[in-house]
Design a protein around this motif. Structure first.
Motif, PDB file in Angstrom:
ATOM      1  N   ARG A   1       0.813  -1.226   0.000  1.00  6.81           N
ATOM      2  CA  ARG A   1       0.000   0.000   0.000  1.00  6.81           C
ATOM      3  C   ARG A   1       0.842   1.269   0.000  1.00  6.81           C
ATOM      4  O   ARG A   1       0.324   2.350  -0.191  1.00  6.81           O
ATOM      5  N   GLY A   2       2.118   1.162   0.251  1.00 13.30           N
ATOM      6  CA  GLY A   2       3.046   2.282   0.293  1.00 13.30           C
ATOM      7  C   GLY A   2       4.331   1.761   0.895  1.00 13.30           C
ATOM      8  O   GLY A   2       4.385   0.643   1.410  1.00 13.30           O
ATOM      9  N   TYR A   3       5.397   2.531   0.848  1.00 11.43           N
ATOM     10  CA  TYR A   3       6.670   2.074   1.383  1.00 11.43           C
ATOM     11  C   TYR A   3       6.597   2.012   2.916  1.00 11.43           C
ATOM     12  O   TYR A   3       6.503   3.045   3.569  1.00 11.43           O
ATOM     13  N   ASN A   4       6.577   0.797   3.452  1.00 12.46           N
ATOM     14  CA  ASN A   4       6.467   0.574   4.893  1.00 12.46           C
ATOM     15  C   ASN A   4       5.238   1.278   5.459  1.00 12.46           C
ATOM     16  O   ASN A   4       5.272   1.862   6.525  1.00 12.46           O
ATOM     17  N   GLN A   5       4.144   1.211   4.727  1.00 12.22           N
ATOM     18  CA  GLN A   5       2.918   1.909   5.122  1.00 12.22           C
ATOM     19  C   GLN A   5       1.843   0.897   5.499  1.00 12.22           C
ATOM     20  O   GLN A   5       1.285   0.221   4.657  1.00 12.22           O
ATOM     21  N   TRP A   6       1.549   0.833   6.790  1.00 13.56           N
ATOM     22  CA  TRP A   6       0.541  -0.093   7.313  1.00 13.56           C
ATOM     23  C   TRP A   6      -0.732   0.629   7.724  1.00 13.56           C
ATOM     24  O   TRP A   6      -1.722   0.009   8.074  1.00 13.56           O
ATOM     25  N   THR A   7      -0.713   1.951   7.728  1.00 11.50           N
ATOM     26  CA  THR A   7      -1.874   2.747   8.127  1.00 11.50           C
ATOM     27  C   THR A   7      -1.986   3.976   7.229  1.00 11.50           C
ATOM     28  O   THR A   7      -1.020   4.369   6.581  1.00 11.50           O
TER      29      THR A   7
ATOM     30  N   LYS B   1       7.059  11.739   1.985  1.00  9.86           N
ATOM     31  CA  LYS B   1       8.431  11.329   1.691  1.00  9.86           C
ATOM     32  C   LYS B   1       9.274  11.219   2.950  1.00  9.86           C
ATOM     33  O   LYS B   1      10.447  10.926   2.885  1.00  9.86           O
ATOM     34  N   SER B   2       8.669  11.453   4.100  1.00 14.85           N
ATOM     35  CA  SER B   2       9.372  11.313   5.374  1.00 14.85           C
ATOM     36  C   SER B   2       9.145   9.904   5.911  1.00 14.85           C
ATOM     37  O   SER B   2       8.302   9.681   6.774  1.00 14.85           O
ATOM     38  N   THR B   3       9.884   8.962   5.380  1.00 17.32           N
ATOM     39  CA  THR B   3       9.701   7.575   5.796  1.00 17.32           C
ATOM     40  C   THR B   3      10.181   7.342   7.231  1.00 17.32           C
ATOM     41  O   THR B   3       9.860   6.316   7.812  1.00 17.32           O
TER      42      THR B   3
END
Length: 109
Positions: free
Chosen positions: A66-72, A87-89
């Motif tokens: 769903r996105g780079y290291n995006q769980w929520t 862009k602030s991972t």
């Protein structure tokens, strides 16, 4: 504690890709060419294939597509040019903590 107020979600994308190259450059220039077949243009095949490849890379590298290291805070559907980009991972582990801890994938990523 982190509070993020979003209405329709956002898309988390790292600012840099491999070797320090901006990820926007890699994604934009992937499969660029001077001629595009009318069928490819009509059905937006280039963007559909690129989206599948990008989401597969996110899934293989972070456990979620769903996105780079995006769980929520995810958004559906993911369409080019329609979303707020995060862009602030570095903030994502704090946002993900309550949601990632409930997933069985947390043991892998």
């Amino acid at each position: 504690e982190i509070t993020l107020s979003i209405r329709r979600g956002f898309l988390s994308v790292p600012a840099e890709g491999w070797g320090g190259v901006p990820l926007d450059t890699i994604i934009t220039n992937f499969a660029e060419h001077t001629h595009e077949h009318p069928i490819v243009r009509k059905y937006h095949l280039k963007w559909k294939v690129t989206t599948i490849v990008i989401r597969l890379m996110f899934l293989l590298s972070t456990g979620t597509s769903r996105g780079y290291n995006q769980w929520t805070g995810t958004t559906n559907p993911i369409k080019r040019g329609y979303h707020i980009l995060n862009k602030s991972t570095a903030a994502m582990p704090y946002l993900n903590r309550p949601y990632k801890s409930k997933s069985w994938l947390r043991h892998l990523f």
